[in-house]
Design an enzyme around this catalytic site. Structure first.
Site, short mmCIF file in Angstrom:
data_model
loop_
_atom_site.label_atom_id
_atom_site.label_comp_id
_atom_site.label_asym_id
_atom_site.label_seq_id
_atom_site.Cartn_x
_atom_site.Cartn_y
_atom_site.Cartn_z
N ARG A 37 0.85 -1.20 0.00
CA ARG A 37 0.00 0.00 0.00
C ARG A 37 0.88 1.24 0.00
O ARG A 37 0.59 2.24 -0.67
CB ARG A 37 -0.96 0.01 1.21
CG ARG A 37 -1.73 1.32 1.32
CD ARG A 37 -2.92 1.32 2.27
NE ARG A 37 -2.78 0.46 3.42
CZ ARG A 37 -2.04 0.72 4.51
NH1 ARG A 37 -1.36 1.86 4.58
NH2 ARG A 37 -1.99 -0.13 5.50
N TYR A 51 -17.42 16.49 -15.46
CA TYR A 51 -17.76 15.07 -15.62
C TYR A 51 -18.75 14.70 -14.50
O TYR A 51 -18.54 15.07 -13.34
CB TYR A 51 -16.47 14.24 -15.54
CG TYR A 51 -16.73 12.78 -15.27
CD1 TYR A 51 -17.46 12.02 -16.17
CD2 TYR A 51 -16.28 12.16 -14.12
CE1 TYR A 51 -17.73 10.68 -15.93
CE2 TYR A 51 -16.54 10.82 -13.87
CZ TYR A 51 -17.27 10.10 -14.77
OH TYR A 51 -17.54 8.78 -14.52
N ASP A 58 -8.09 18.50 -14.52
CA ASP A 58 -8.36 17.12 -14.93
C ASP A 58 -7.95 17.03 -16.40
O ASP A 58 -8.62 17.57 -17.29
CB ASP A 58 -9.85 16.81 -14.74
CG ASP A 58 -10.20 15.37 -15.13
OD1 ASP A 58 -9.49 14.79 -15.97
OD2 ASP A 58 -11.20 14.85 -14.61
N LYS A 83 -8.64 6.06 -19.33
CA LYS A 83 -8.97 6.58 -20.66
C LYS A 83 -7.74 6.54 -21.58
O LYS A 83 -7.22 5.48 -21.83
CB LYS A 83 -9.56 7.99 -20.51
CG LYS A 83 -10.67 8.06 -19.44
CD LYS A 83 -11.88 7.27 -19.81
CE LYS A 83 -12.88 6.95 -18.72
NZ LYS A 83 -12.92 7.62 -17.48
C1 LIG Z 1 -12.89 13.66 -17.26
C2 LIG Z 1 -13.01 12.52 -16.31
N1 LIG Z 1 -12.48 12.62 -15.07
C3 LIG Z 1 -12.56 11.62 -14.16
C4 LIG Z 1 -13.21 10.45 -14.46
C5 LIG Z 1 -13.33 9.38 -13.41
O1 LIG Z 1 -12.41 8.37 -13.65
P1 LIG Z 1 -12.64 6.81 -13.26
O2 LIG Z 1 -13.83 6.34 -14.04
O3 LIG Z 1 -11.35 6.17 -13.68
O4 LIG Z 1 -12.88 6.77 -11.79
C6 LIG Z 1 -13.77 10.28 -15.74
C7 LIG Z 1 -14.47 9.03 -16.08
O5 LIG Z 1 -15.16 8.95 -17.08
C8 LIG Z 1 -13.66 11.34 -16.67
O6 LIG Z 1 -14.19 11.24 -17.91
#
Ligand SMILES: Cc1ncc(COP(=O)(O)O)c(C=O)c1O
Length: 386
Positions: A55, A108, A181, A206
Site C-alpha cells: 500500500r 464530468y 483534470d 482513458k
Molecule cells: C474527465 C473525467 N475525469 C474523471 C473520471 C473518473 O475516472 P474513473 O472512471 O477512472 O474513476 C472520468 C471518467 O469517465 C472522466 O471522464
C-alpha cells in the site's frame, strides 16, 4: 533514465523510458509485475529500496508514477485505483471542512456527484462556474474560503475549453490551487503544469491506458510540499492502484503519442463528415474555428483530441436511435480506448446530473473516436444517422 534525460528528452522518449531502468539482475526491459504485498527486510527496518508494504509502495507502481510525472513535466506522480479515487484523495488530503471548490459548469458527472453527494457531507462546499468565462470564475471564487479551482479542459461531454493560464492566475491571486483534470487531452496534447496549474489529475482508464482494459487514476504535482501531503494521504487512505493495473497503464503510456495522433486524425475527418450531414444540428469540437474556445485550445493544446459531441435533428428519440444503430462505434460508456465508442450522455455517463444545473441536452450524442480505419467509422455514422 537519468534525471538529465528525464527533463531533456522528447515526449516519446520519456513515454518509453522514464520511470524505470532495466532490471539490475535480469536486464528485463519492462518492469515486472511485483505481485507482492510485503518485502523481506534485512534486519528490522533494513528496507531494500524503501519498500516495506505494497500500500505504501510497490516497484511496478513506482515505475508508473515516475513515468506519468515525466510526461506531465511534474516532479512527483501518484497512481490510484481509479480517477475518482485520485480525486477523493486529493480533495480530502488537501481540504478541510468549510473549504470551497469552484467546479466546471459541465464537469464530468462522476466528479460532480463526488463533490455533491460525498464531499459535501464532510463539509467541503462547491459551486459551479462557466469556466470558459474568466469573469464568471472570478465571481464564483469566495475570498478566503475557495481553496481549489477545478478545471476540465476540454470538458465532458460538451468539449468546453478553459484558459488554464488565466485561471491559474485567478486562483493564485485568491490563494487557491488550480487543479486540472487532463483526462481528455492527455499529457501528449496538453501539459497543464507548464501553464501554471498546481495539480494534474487523470482517469488513466482513458487515453493513458488506452485499451479499455483497466480502471486507474493519477495525480501529478511539481511542488514538493504538495507531493508530501498527497503521498501521505495516498498511503493513509489506501486507494492505490494494484501492480497489474499499473503495468497495464504503463504499457499504454508507451504508445500514447502515436495513438493520440491517430485519434486526432480520425476525429478531424469525422467532424468534417458530421459538418456536412443534414441530420446534425450542432457539433462540439475545439478544432473547429467556430468553436468559442478554439483560439485558447490552439494556444494550450498541440492538437484537439479524439472526443466529438454532436446534436441531432429529431431530439432525444433520434439521438438514442443513432447510438443504437451504430455498429463499428460500440455503444458504451468510457472513452480513450483504441476502439470507437458512442453514447448518449443524458441517459448514460451523465445520468447522475439529470435535474441539476449540469444536465446535458437530450439530443446530444458523444463519440470517442478510435483508431480504426477512418472510412469505416464514417460509413458507420452515415448509416446510424439514417
Ligand atoms: C474527465 C473525467 N475525469 C474523471 C473520471 C473518473 O475516472 P474513473 O472512471 O477512472 O474513476 C472520468 C471518467 O469517465 C472522466 O471522464
Amino acid at each position: 533514465m537519468t534525471q538529465e534525460h528525464r527533463t531533456k528528452s522528447g515526449f516519446e522518449t520519456r513515454a518509453i523510458h522514464a520511470g524505470y531502468e532495466p532490471d539490475a539482475m535480469t536486464g528485463s526491459v519492462i518492469p515486472p509485475i511485483y505481485a507482492t504485498s510485503t518485502y523481506k527486510q534485512d534486519g528490522v527496518g533494513g528496507l531494500r529500496g524503501g519498500y516495506e508494504y505494497s500500500r505504501s509502495g510497490n516497484p511496478t507502481r513506482t515505475a508508473l508514477e515516475g513515468n506519468i510525472a515525466a510526461l506531465e513535466e511534474g516532479e512527483r506522480g501518484f497512481a490510484f485505483a481509479s480517477g475518482l479515487a485520485a480525486e477523493d484523495t486529493l480533495v480530502r488530503g488537501l481540504l478541510d471542512p468549510g473549504d470551497h471548490v469552484v467546479l466546471p459548469g459541465d464537469a464530468y458527472g462522476g466528479t460532480f456527484r463526488l463533490f455533491d453527494r460525498v464531499e459535501k457531507r464532510w463539509g467541503v462546499e462547491h459551486s459551479p462556474a462557466e469556466l470558459s468565462d474568466v469573469d464568471a470564475v472570478a465571481a464564483a471564487i469566495r475570498p478566503g474560503q475557495t481553496k481549489i479551482v477545478w478545471v476540465e479542459t476540454p470538458t465532458n461531454p460538451l468539449l468546453g475549453i478553459a484558459d488554464i493560464e488565466a485561471l491559474a492566475g485567478l486562483a493564485h491571486d485568491a490563494g487557491a490551487l488550480l487543479v486540472v483534470d487532463n483526462t481528455f487531452a492527455s499529457p501528449y496534447l496538453q501539459r497543464p503544469l507548464t501553464l501554471g496549474a498546481d495539480v494534474v489529475v487523470h482517469s488513466t482508464t482513458k487515453y493513458a491506458g488506452g485499451h479499455s482494459d483497466v480502471i486507474g487514476g493519477a495525480v501529478v504535482v511539481r511542488d514538493l510540499e504538495l507531493a508530501e501531503k498527497i503521498g501521505y494521504h495516498q498511503n493513509a487512505m489506501g486507494a492505490v492502484a494494484g501492480p497489474f493495473d499499473c503495468w497495464l497503464v504503463l504499457r499504454g503510456l508507451k504508445t500514447l503519442a502515436v495513438r493520440m495522433d491517430r485519434h486526432c486524425d480520425n476525429a478531424e475527418q469525422v467532424v468534417e463528415f458530421l459538418g456536412s450531414h443534414p441530420a446534425v444540428t450542432q457539433i462540439y469540437y475545439p478544432g473547429l474555428p467556430a468553436h468559442p474556445g478554439h483560439e485558447v485550445a490552439a494556444r494550450q493544446m498541440s492538437r484537439f483530441g479524439g472526443m466529438v459531441s454532436f446534436r441531432v435533428a429529431g431530439g432525444e428519440p433520434q439521438a438514442l436511435a443513432v447510438c443504437e444503430r451504430a455498429e463499428v462505434f460500440t455503444l458504451g460508456e468510457s472513452l480513450g480506448g483504441v476502439e470507437s465508442l458512442i453514447e448518449h450522455p443524458g441517459r448514460m455517463t451523465h445520468a447522475s446530473v439529470a435535474g441539476t444545473a449540469l444536465e446535458v441536452p437530450g439530443d446530444l450524442v458523444r463519440l470517442s473516436v478510435g483508431i480504426e480505419t477512418v472510412e469505416d467509422l464514417i460509413k458507420d455514422l452515415d448509416r446510424a444517422l439514417g
